[in-house]
Design a protein around this motif. Structure first.
Motif, PDB file in Angstrom:
ATOM      1  N   THR A  13      43.401  38.134  41.990  1.00 41.42           N
ATOM      2  CA  THR A  13      42.597  39.226  41.471  1.00 41.42           C
ATOM      3  C   THR A  13      41.338  39.320  42.312  1.00 41.42           C
ATOM      4  O   THR A  13      40.829  38.314  42.792  1.00 41.42           O
ATOM      5  CB  THR A  13      42.247  38.970  39.992  1.00 41.42           C
ATOM      6  N   PRO A  14      40.844  40.509  42.508  1.00 37.01           N
ATOM      7  CA  PRO A  14      39.670  40.674  43.370  1.00 37.01           C
ATOM      8  C   PRO A  14      38.443  40.025  42.732  1.00 37.01           C
ATOM      9  O   PRO A  14      38.347  39.933  41.514  1.00 37.01           O
ATOM     10  CB  PRO A  14      39.513  42.189  43.447  1.00 37.01           C
ATOM     11  N   SER A  16      35.644  40.499  41.215  1.00 41.53           N
ATOM     12  CA  SER A  16      35.169  41.776  40.683  1.00 41.53           C
ATOM     13  C   SER A  16      33.694  41.712  40.310  1.00 41.53           C
ATOM     14  O   SER A  16      33.139  40.664  40.049  1.00 41.53           O
ATOM     15  CB  SER A  16      36.007  42.145  39.479  1.00 41.53           C
ATOM     16  N   SER A  17      33.121  42.841  40.227  1.00 43.41           N
ATOM     17  CA  SER A  17      31.714  42.960  39.831  1.00 43.41           C
ATOM     18  C   SER A  17      31.474  44.426  39.530  1.00 43.41           C
ATOM     19  O   SER A  17      32.377  45.256  39.642  1.00 43.41           O
ATOM     20  CB  SER A  17      30.798  42.535  40.975  1.00 43.41           C
ATOM     21  N   GLY A  18      30.265  44.720  39.166  1.00 45.02           N
ATOM     22  CA  GLY A  18      29.920  46.108  38.890  1.00 45.02           C
ATOM     23  C   GLY A  18      30.119  46.990  40.121  1.00 45.02           C
ATOM     24  O   GLY A  18      30.318  48.191  40.008  1.00 45.02           O
ATOM     25  N   ILE A  23      40.454  50.089  40.958  1.00 40.67           N
ATOM     26  CA  ILE A  23      41.641  49.300  40.628  1.00 40.67           C
ATOM     27  C   ILE A  23      42.746  50.298  40.347  1.00 40.67           C
ATOM     28  O   ILE A  23      42.619  51.137  39.446  1.00 40.67           O
ATOM     29  CB  ILE A  23      41.388  48.428  39.387  1.00 40.67           C
ATOM     30  N   PRO A  26      49.223  50.821  38.145  1.00 38.37           N
ATOM     31  CA  PRO A  26      50.567  50.882  38.730  1.00 38.37           C
ATOM     32  C   PRO A  26      51.262  52.174  38.320  1.00 38.37           C
ATOM     33  O   PRO A  26      51.023  52.700  37.223  1.00 38.37           O
ATOM     34  CB  PRO A  26      51.288  49.672  38.139  1.00 38.37           C
TER      35      PRO A  26
ATOM     36  N   ARG B 413      49.153  42.239  36.072  1.00 37.71           N
ATOM     37  CA  ARG B 413      48.059  41.998  37.027  1.00 37.71           C
ATOM     38  C   ARG B 413      47.022  43.109  36.995  1.00 37.71           C
ATOM     39  O   ARG B 413      45.841  42.877  37.220  1.00 37.71           O
ATOM     40  CB  ARG B 413      48.629  41.843  38.447  1.00 37.71           C
ATOM     41  N   HIS B 414      47.461  44.305  36.696  1.00 38.32           N
ATOM     42  CA  HIS B 414      46.506  45.410  36.557  1.00 38.32           C
ATOM     43  C   HIS B 414      45.498  45.093  35.455  1.00 38.32           C
ATOM     44  O   HIS B 414      44.289  45.277  35.618  1.00 38.32           O
ATOM     45  CB  HIS B 414      47.282  46.706  36.260  1.00 38.32           C
ATOM     46  N   ILE B 416      44.770  42.113  34.193  1.00 34.55           N
ATOM     47  CA  ILE B 416      43.945  40.956  34.559  1.00 34.55           C
ATOM     48  C   ILE B 416      42.777  41.435  35.431  1.00 34.55           C
ATOM     49  O   ILE B 416      41.631  41.035  35.247  1.00 34.55           O
ATOM     50  CB  ILE B 416      44.792  39.902  35.315  1.00 34.55           C
ATOM     51  N   GLN B 417      43.094  42.343  36.345  1.00 39.88           N
ATOM     52  CA  GLN B 417      42.042  42.908  37.195  1.00 39.88           C
ATOM     53  C   GLN B 417      41.004  43.660  36.374  1.00 39.88           C
ATOM     54  O   GLN B 417      39.802  43.544  36.613  1.00 39.88           O
ATOM     55  CB  GLN B 417      42.653  43.860  38.228  1.00 39.88           C
ATOM     56  N   LEU B 418      41.468  44.441  35.407  1.00 42.34           N
ATOM     57  CA  LEU B 418      40.524  45.183  34.560  1.00 42.34           C
ATOM     58  C   LEU B 418      39.642  44.215  33.770  1.00 42.34           C
ATOM     59  O   LEU B 418      38.445  44.450  33.587  1.00 42.34           O
ATOM     60  CB  LEU B 418      41.275  46.110  33.590  1.00 42.34           C
ATOM     61  N   ASP B 420      38.808  41.203  34.713  1.00 37.74           N
ATOM     62  CA  ASP B 420      37.841  40.626  35.651  1.00 37.74           C
ATOM     63  C   ASP B 420      36.720  41.624  35.967  1.00 37.74           C
ATOM     64  O   ASP B 420      35.550  41.252  36.080  1.00 37.74           O
ATOM     65  CB  ASP B 420      38.557  40.213  36.947  1.00 37.74           C
ATOM     66  N   LEU B 421      37.111  42.870  36.093  1.00 36.81           N
ATOM     67  CA  LEU B 421      36.112  43.910  36.329  1.00 36.81           C
ATOM     68  C   LEU B 421      35.107  43.945  35.174  1.00 36.81           C
ATOM     69  O   LEU B 421      33.889  43.937  35.380  1.00 36.81           O
ATOM     70  CB  LEU B 421      36.802  45.274  36.456  1.00 36.81           C
ATOM     71  N   GLY B 424      32.823  41.061  35.193  1.00 38.96           N
ATOM     72  CA  GLY B 424      31.802  41.222  36.229  1.00 38.96           C
ATOM     73  C   GLY B 424      30.679  42.157  35.766  1.00 38.96           C
ATOM     74  O   GLY B 424      29.488  41.900  35.995  1.00 38.96           O
ATOM     75  N   GLU B 529      40.604  51.724  34.859  1.00 38.60           N
ATOM     76  CA  GLU B 529      39.247  51.323  35.229  1.00 38.60           C
ATOM     77  C   GLU B 529      38.174  52.215  34.591  1.00 38.60           C
ATOM     78  O   GLU B 529      37.180  51.727  34.061  1.00 38.60           O
ATOM     79  CB  GLU B 529      39.119  51.345  36.758  1.00 38.60           C
ATOM     80  N   ARG B 533      35.001  50.926  32.337  1.00 40.43           N
ATOM     81  CA  ARG B 533      33.593  51.163  32.711  1.00 40.43           C
ATOM     82  C   ARG B 533      32.862  51.917  31.603  1.00 40.43           C
ATOM     83  O   ARG B 533      31.702  51.642  31.297  1.00 40.43           O
ATOM     84  CB  ARG B 533      33.516  51.960  34.019  1.00 40.43           C
TER      85      ARG B 533
END
Lengths: 573, 573
Positions: A13-14, A16-18, A23, A26, B413-414, B416-418, B420-421, B424, B529, B533
């Motif tokens: 996973t990247p 991440s941050s603000g 993203i 899919p 994974r999408h 999980i990325q969200l 992490d976002l 962050g 995303e 946000r």
């Protein structure tokens, strides 16, 4: 093992941050457009399935394990389009289906499905929510309360089962689940009552002591789910004997004797299932007598299992059966058997909803009091074993409105007529068939009459006779020396197995009071006179064939290999 | 009461016989043509519903009891056409729905629904059968066995859970139902083992004695369904303490201490739930340590509850979690939470299927041996509480094939990325928010930092810090004198209630180790995303508004009246 590869493929996973930019969602392999197309194709296939049902072999003839060899060892790596998936339904699934909606399905009890019910499932899936409490999706809870009140009134249940008082209805998955649910509530209520006034360790000791003595009761003809529920609830189970001369109904006398026997042994009967339509013969227990006995044992929870026959209560001519239901604690019927709604839609009613929530709620009482006890909101998770639940009220709502009260009555009466027709046909061949119990709720229960007996006795009453016909009742005395019964059982079993192995119609058999019987019930939505007449013709032909001593079908033809022939007597649900 | 009228209307069944001429089948109010039309309209409405979900208020704002006043007091006397029924869905049902598929739904855990899953339900309803045993409809049983083996391999479960050995999978309605099922099996196995060698009354006495001593275990953070299951199974329940410094994971040390405490009191621990992803914080229990403890107590049944987080096991980077699962007895995950399949699809695996059938089968053993024990056929009624069951494997089959393995991984994974976002973003405002536990499985668990504390402490670690940050952990010490915690709890609750009362997004709160937290999880199929946000922006704005001491919304505007504000903290499932 997959880890290295997955990480290489971008599993990380990247950070991440603000500031993270974007993203990507899919791609959806089935978007709206593809769904519309797929759904139209599915609807066409389902319509075609129903249209071709009469010509499909009602019973699957596959061998155990047939499907694994037809399918790959795992799901595909990449998405498959709908048309690839759909074509496997006809080629791989259909051959392994037993067609419960076929008009040639006359086994067990029906499990109806109708188009409005299917639409209900579609919406239910679309509005998916594990609606464990009111807040989760208020409409799901509220529609359930409303349609179950509608149904209670349709079935002529006493007002104590309506939600406006202390009772109410809840949709369960099956009648067996409903039995577990109320038995747990019964057990907890009993333990609470019997330990009243005690506290702390003294109370715990008393309850521990009582647990080992609890016994759940049902008649010998009660559905096996009561015995199973006792195993689940961790109590003993004892069945109350019933007899042919009472048409296998549970009597007040029989019940009282069993209760007294239990008490004499130090056991504590806390629960009883009574039946409106037993599985084997659709017997109706003697509710008035049982209600009388109940007055002497007010701590015993009495549950009415009307899983199949309860549907008939929509017709006025059956509503006298509910006259004593206010003396009982709970009632359950399956709309998914005989009332045009696909499985699952088991409608459970209790007289005091507190009995359920006291046993099944784990919400601290200071929270419960705020809303639930006020009756403002219903948290159905506290009325059932599981927490989550589907939106099953939708299909019930659709079915009740699509058919209307008049349509529901016409549906039931049509099947009652077909049952009467079939019974009449059976009577017309009293040389071949005997009827064990009076036909009830479209079910006919028969045996084949052995040749020897047919020769010896010129006139066998084909219907269940009045009590004067002692000779007839004697035919069914379960006794190792009763040669008539031994012969009849073997013969009936042979005819039954031959009929089912040929798969033109599907019947079930059973052993009732020592008598091997064939049950015939034609009560699904596609049932029609012509199919009932054909079933009769098949029974006559097969019985005559077996009686003629003719080798039924050469064994090399695979009859021996058919799993049905080797299967033990199927349990009736 | 209806009797007289009904009889007058022709309720009397004809005196039937073989000579009876014809019985008319009642007209079907929804025939094939009408169904096709209705189904197309339903599909269009469902597509429109999904397309408009982002713009619908995610939380219903209806008052308790809203629906009854909108509906008639009973079903119609005569059939209603579909277009009459359908128009009530938007006008009467939709306002009362909480939209679990909305991208603004970030509460509880997701309950996914997808188009291929809906098609599965449609076919399941069409092929309705209460498939309690193999014979009832072989394809229903066999497809279930096959797709559950597929899934076991996808999830990297040890081979002992596959059907080819002594184990296997079964679809249950919910993770809570699965817990009851295995707990009953565990109880019966325990009682059998401990009464081995005894017979008759001596055995019964021993079992009765043991029943009062049985205790089921789960960590303080285990889902409440374990406690409820113990109530249903009629045993005691005891929770094992867990702590913030272990991220609320159950440790081997903690487990051993509780077992020893129970034994010292004469109690008999027979069952334990361990969690892969607890409800409140997605904690993962210390499986390796627990497996070690299990060696010393081989009679305790250990069940892995992976209801939500188990879906992540499709990705290689999570599969290390299953390394010790062969030391346990059962595992359950819900495809209906995070794996694109609508409720219900809870996938339960056991290491020894005999443990289930020994407890739940009521078929006499001489029958069971013929087929079931040979492994030739599976009668799933003996693997579950109810007898009847739906064809749930169909939707799982459709979903696995429609998405493919690659699609399932991309989906997880999408999210999980969200997650992490979002984490962050929260870290970027460490002046406002603290994170209680490490983000896990797309879930973030936060508290709001009180103004006073913000002024006093220039640098609050926003993420869960390394153990050196004692000051941080002290902030969450549940102690009546911890003014920081008291303030933070009140503040977090206020922000939470205000966010939900506005209904732009739906979150859940909870109390974890004495700390009032807000949980945010965006993991349904529509998650994106931009919505994550926006949720962050709403939280910032609301927290700032509350902290500014600004009167949030005038009470006259109805906030006070919104049931959500008055509702107790919702239970997390």
């Amino acid at each position: 093992m997959e880890h290295a590869k997955d990480v290489a493929n971008g599993a990380q996973t990247p950070q991440s941050s603000g500031q993270h930019t974007s993203i990507n969602k899919p791609q959806d392999p089935m978007d709206s457009t593809k769904f519309r197309e797929a759904a139209h194709a599915a609807v066409d296939e389902i319509i075609n399935y129903y249209d071709t049902l009469p010509s499909r072999r009602v019973l699957s003839s596959v061998e155990p394990g047939y499907l694994r060899s037809l399918l790959p060892s795992g799901p595909p790596e990449d998405p498959e389009p709908w048309h690839e998936i759909q074509k496997d339904i006809e080629s791989k699934i259909m051959p392994g289906l037993t067609h419960w909606q076929s008009p040639n399905f006359m086994a067990f009890f029906p499990a109806s499905s109708t188009y409005p019910g299917m639409l209900g499932e579609l919406y239910s899936a679309a509005f998916t929510a594990p609606a464990f409490n009111w807040l989760c999706s208020p409409a799901i809870t509220e529609l359930e309360t409303v349609v179950l009140d509608w149904l209670a009134k349709l079935l002529n249940l006493p007002d104590c089962y309506l939600s406006r008082g202390e009772g109410g209805g809840v949709i369960q998955g099956s009648a067996s689940e409903a039995v577990v649910t109320v038995m747990v509530a019964a057990r907890e209520r009993y333990l609470r009552e019997k330990s009243e006034g005690l506290e702390g360790e003294a109370r715990e000791d008393k309850i521990a002591h009582l647990r080992g003595k609890l016994v759940a009761l049902g008649s010998e003809q009660a559905h096996s789910s009561t015995h199973k529920a006792a195993n689940i609830a961790g109590t003993r189970y004892r069945s109350v004997p019933v007899h042919l001369e009472d048409d296998f109904a549970l009597t007040g006398r029989g019940l009282r004797k069993t209760i007294e026997d239990c008490k004499a042994k130090g056991q504590e009967p806390f629960y009883l299932t009574v039946s409106l339509g037993t599985t084997s013969t659709c017997a109706v227990d003697c509710f008035e007598e049982i209600a009388q006995v109940a007055k002497d044992y007010p701590s015993i929870w009495i549950h009415v299992d009307a899983a199949y026959a309860g549907a008939a209560l929509v017709c006025g001519e059956f509503q006298h059966h509910t006259a004593h239901f206010s003396a009982f604690d709970s009632f359950d019927m399956n709309m998914h058997k005989w009332l045009l709604t696909n499985f699952d839609a088991s409608c459970l009613y209790v007289k005091r909803r507190r009995d359920l929530t006291d046993a099944l709620s784990i919400t601290p009482s200071y929270l419960r009091n705020t809303f639930s006890d006020s009756g403002l909101v219903t948290d159905y998770r506290d009325w059932q074993i599981p927490l989550g639940r589907r939106f099953r009220a939708m299909k019930i709502w659709f079915v009740l409105r699509t058919y209307g009260i008049s349509g529901l009555k016409a549906h039931i009466r049509h099947h009652i007529q077909l049952g009467d027709l079939f019974h009449g046909l059976i009577k017309s061949r009293s040389d071949l068939f005997a009827v064990l119990t009076p036909p009830a709720f479209a079910l006919t229960v028969i045996t084949i009459i052995p040749r020897r007996q047919r020769r010896q006795r010129s006139s066998i009453p084909a219907d269940r006779p009045d009590p004067a016909h002692e000779a007839y009742t004697n035919d069914f005395t379960p006794d190792a020396t009763n040669q008539h019964l031994i012969d009849a059982n073997a013969l009936t079993k042979e005819v039954y197995e031959l009929v089912n192995s040929r798969g033109e119609i599907f019947l079930t058999s059973g052993v009732v009071g020592g008598v091997y019987v064939i049950r015939i019930v034609s009560a699904n939505p596609m049932a029609e006179e012509k199919y009932v007449r054909r079933a009769f013709d098949i029974l006559v032909k097969t019985a005559e064939e077996v009686l003629a001593g003719k080798e039924p079908v050469p064994r090399e033809n695979g009859v021996e290999e058919n799993p049905l022939v080797k299967m033990p007597v199927p349990r009736l649900g």
